[in-house]
Design a protein around this motif. Structure first.
Motif, mmCIF file in Angstrom:
data_model
loop_
_atom_site.group_PDB
_atom_site.id
_atom_site.type_symbol
_atom_site.label_atom_id
_atom_site.label_comp_id
_atom_site.label_asym_id
_atom_site.label_seq_id
_atom_site.Cartn_x
_atom_site.Cartn_y
_atom_site.Cartn_z
ATOM 1 N N ARG A 65 34.939 40.384 38.074
ATOM 2 C CA ARG A 65 34.127 41.610 38.049
ATOM 3 C C ARG A 65 33.590 41.880 36.649
ATOM 4 O O ARG A 65 32.426 42.254 36.470
ATOM 5 N N GLN A 66 34.445 41.669 35.652
ATOM 6 C CA GLN A 66 34.001 41.875 34.276
ATOM 7 C C GLN A 66 32.903 40.871 33.906
ATOM 8 O O GLN A 66 31.898 41.228 33.304
ATOM 9 N N ALA A 84 38.797 47.487 35.171
ATOM 10 C CA ALA A 84 39.241 46.107 35.385
ATOM 11 C C ALA A 84 40.172 45.672 34.257
ATOM 12 O O ALA A 84 41.168 44.984 34.488
ATOM 13 N N GLU A 85 39.873 46.074 33.039
ATOM 14 C CA GLU A 85 40.725 45.715 31.900
ATOM 15 C C GLU A 85 42.102 46.349 32.041
ATOM 16 O O GLU A 85 43.126 45.712 31.787
ATOM 17 N N HIS A 87 39.737 40.629 38.784
ATOM 18 C CA HIS A 87 39.335 41.584 37.758
ATOM 19 C C HIS A 87 38.443 40.914 36.718
ATOM 20 O O HIS A 87 37.426 41.472 36.302
ATOM 21 N N LEU A 123 34.160 48.192 33.781
ATOM 22 C CA LEU A 123 34.746 47.206 32.857
ATOM 23 C C LEU A 123 36.137 47.634 32.401
ATOM 24 O O LEU A 123 37.078 46.837 32.384
#
Length: 179
Positions: free
Chosen positions: A125-126, A91-92, A122, A88
């Motif tokens: 994915r989160q 991705a952030e 991204h 997470l």
């Protein structure tokens, strides 16, 4: 989460204005232990300490304290594993890099579209991680609701037995269901 945002245990104190803090101070500020902070550094959730002369303490900046607060907030909020949390946060960070590139004025439209597509990946994915957790929470909620119904039914049965009619008559059963 900002320094002024209340945590589940009350308001989170704001770090002093000093440029850096020692690990024990940081641990107290965010409600964890130095060992946890070192472990988070070791597994890559936080940046590892830069090399320093022997005997000197690792000092943490305000930005590092805020990063640790965010790590802990997400871990507590989502109940995710450390590996999921790492994904997470990665991705952030990637999204933050994309945002920085998008803010530049000299980005041509084709590159801008490419960056937006990258950001979308991204975010996806989160969302996948968050939705997975939501499904697990929904299952738990369903299980608890079913268990609650069974316990309530047992209580009604005991109440009916105490009233002298068991199994309850149709009238008593209807009255018990209304309770």
């Amino acid at each position: 989460m900002s320094a002024d945002t209340p945590s589940p245990t009350g308001p989170t104190p704001t770090p002093p204005r000093a440029a850096s803090l020692r690990i024990g101070d940081v641990a107290r500020l965010v409600g964890t232990t130095p060992r946890t902070i070192r472990y988070y550094e070791e597994i890559g959730l936080l940046e590892e300490a830069p090399a320093r002369p022997s005997g000197q303490h690792r000092m943490y900046t305000r930005a590092e304290v805020e990063r640790l607060r965010e790590v802990m907030r997400l871990k507590n909020l989502l109940g995710v594993s450390l590996e999921e949390l790492k994904q997470l946060l990665a991705a952030e960070e990637a999204r933050a890099e994309v945002r920085a590139q998008l803010r530049r004025q000299d980005v041509d439209p084709a590159r801008r579209r490419e960056l937006l597509r990258e950001a979308l990946g991204h975010i996806d994915r989160q969302l996948e991680l968050v939705r997975h957790r939501a499904v697990e929470l929904a299952k738990l909620e369903q299980e608890l609701s079913e268990t609650r119904k069974r316990v309530r039914r047992k209580i009604r049965e005991l109440d009916a037995q105490a009233g002298g009619a068991f199994p309850p008559t149709a009238l008593q059963g209807a009255a018990a269901r209304k309770r």
